[in-house]
Motif scaffolding. Structure first.
Motif, PDB file in Angstrom:
ATOM      1  N   THR A   1      -2.538   5.543   3.944  1.00 11.46           N
ATOM      2  CA  THR A   1      -1.407   4.759   3.764  1.00 11.46           C
ATOM      3  C   THR A   1      -1.156   3.668   4.816  1.00 11.46           C
ATOM      4  OG1 THR A   1      -0.608   6.215   2.100  1.00 11.46           O
ATOM      5  CG2 THR A   1       0.829   4.474   2.544  1.00 11.46           C
TER       6      THR A   1
ATOM      7  N   LEU B   1     -10.686   6.864  -7.688  1.00 13.05           N
ATOM      8  CA  LEU B   1     -11.723   5.942  -8.269  1.00 13.05           C
ATOM      9  C   LEU B   1     -12.830   6.128  -7.483  1.00 13.05           C
ATOM     10  CD1 LEU B   1      -9.615   2.470  -8.960  1.00 13.05           C
ATOM     11  CD2 LEU B   1     -10.425   4.320 -10.731  1.00 13.05           C
ATOM     12  N   ALA B   2     -12.971   6.259  -6.167  1.00 15.92           N
ATOM     13  CA  ALA B   2     -14.078   6.464  -5.304  1.00 15.92           C
ATOM     14  C   ALA B   2     -14.795   7.846  -5.364  1.00 15.92           C
ATOM     15  CB  ALA B   2     -13.639   5.943  -4.052  1.00 15.92           C
TER      16      ALA B   2
ATOM     17  N   VAL C   1      -1.026   4.275  -4.512  1.00 11.46           N
ATOM     18  CA  VAL C   1      -2.141   3.512  -4.425  1.00 11.46           C
ATOM     19  C   VAL C   1      -3.444   4.110  -3.617  1.00 11.46           C
ATOM     20  CG1 VAL C   1      -2.949   1.122  -3.837  1.00 11.46           C
ATOM     21  CG2 VAL C   1      -0.937   1.303  -4.736  1.00 11.46           C
ATOM     22  N   VAL C   2      -3.054   4.748  -2.612  1.00 19.30           N
ATOM     23  CA  VAL C   2      -4.403   5.184  -1.864  1.00 19.30           C
ATOM     24  C   VAL C   2      -4.789   6.328  -2.736  1.00 19.30           C
ATOM     25  CG1 VAL C   2      -4.883   6.453   0.059  1.00 19.30           C
ATOM     26  CG2 VAL C   2      -3.377   4.781   0.242  1.00 19.30           C
TER      27      VAL C   2
ATOM     28  N   HIS D   1      -4.827   6.878  -6.010  1.00 26.55           N
ATOM     29  CA  HIS D   1      -5.580   6.261  -7.178  1.00 26.55           C
ATOM     30  C   HIS D   1      -6.972   5.603  -6.691  1.00 26.55           C
ATOM     31  CE1 HIS D   1      -6.319   4.025 -10.781  1.00 26.55           C
ATOM     32  NE2 HIS D   1      -6.126   2.766 -10.340  1.00 26.55           N
ATOM     33  N   LEU D   2      -7.081   4.855  -5.510  1.00 25.57           N
ATOM     34  CA  LEU D   2      -8.408   4.373  -4.894  1.00 25.57           C
ATOM     35  C   LEU D   2      -9.195   5.736  -4.681  1.00 25.57           C
ATOM     36  CD1 LEU D   2      -6.947   1.316  -3.033  1.00 25.57           C
ATOM     37  CD2 LEU D   2      -8.275   1.072  -5.041  1.00 25.57           C
TER      38      LEU D   2
ATOM     39  N   ILE E   1       0.909  -1.153  -0.016  1.00 24.13           N
ATOM     40  CA  ILE E   1      -0.023   0.008  -0.066  1.00 24.13           C
ATOM     41  C   ILE E   1       1.127   1.032   0.092  1.00 24.13           C
ATOM     42  CG2 ILE E   1      -1.850   1.086   1.175  1.00 24.13           C
ATOM     43  CD1 ILE E   1      -2.620  -1.224   0.209  1.00 24.13           C
TER      44      ILE E   1
END
Length: 101
Positions: free
Chosen positions: A31, A17-18, A10-11, A13-14, A6
């Motif tokens: 993170t 997306l949300a 990545v955080v 990007h997520l 993680i």
């Protein structure tokens, strides 16, 4: 089984997306928190073997309802005794739709 690392990327990007707007401080905090969660799930996965049954609750759940037993009831007169208005053995209330039926 290795878990994905993680990272702040990545955080971010997520979150994108949300459709969640995060500040850089929130990304850093999440993170670390998500990393701990992923590690914890990995530890559980290591000990979850086929001979250990899967459970959704630590205590077996049973029915939470009581038997349907008829008990003492009010008579029509007793039930209507405190009603402001009643007619033909029923509670009488004003119409909520603005028209009589």
């Amino acid at each position: 089984m290795s878990s994905p690392e993680i990272t702040p990327e990545v955080v971010s990007h997520l979150a994108n997306l949300a459709r969640i707007a995060l500040t850089p401080a929130e990304v850093q905090k999440l993170t670390g928190e998500l990393g701990v969660i992923v590690e914890s799930v990995a530890k559980v996965t290591e000990v979850a073997t086929p001979d250990v049954p899967a459970t959704s609750h630590p205590i077996p759940l049973g029915t939470v309802t009581r038997p349907d037993v008829v008990g003492p009831t009010l008579t029509t007169e007793q039930a209507l005794s405190g009603a402001p208005e009643h007619e033909l053995g029923q509670f009488k209330v004003s119409s909520i739709l603005g028209e009589e039926q």
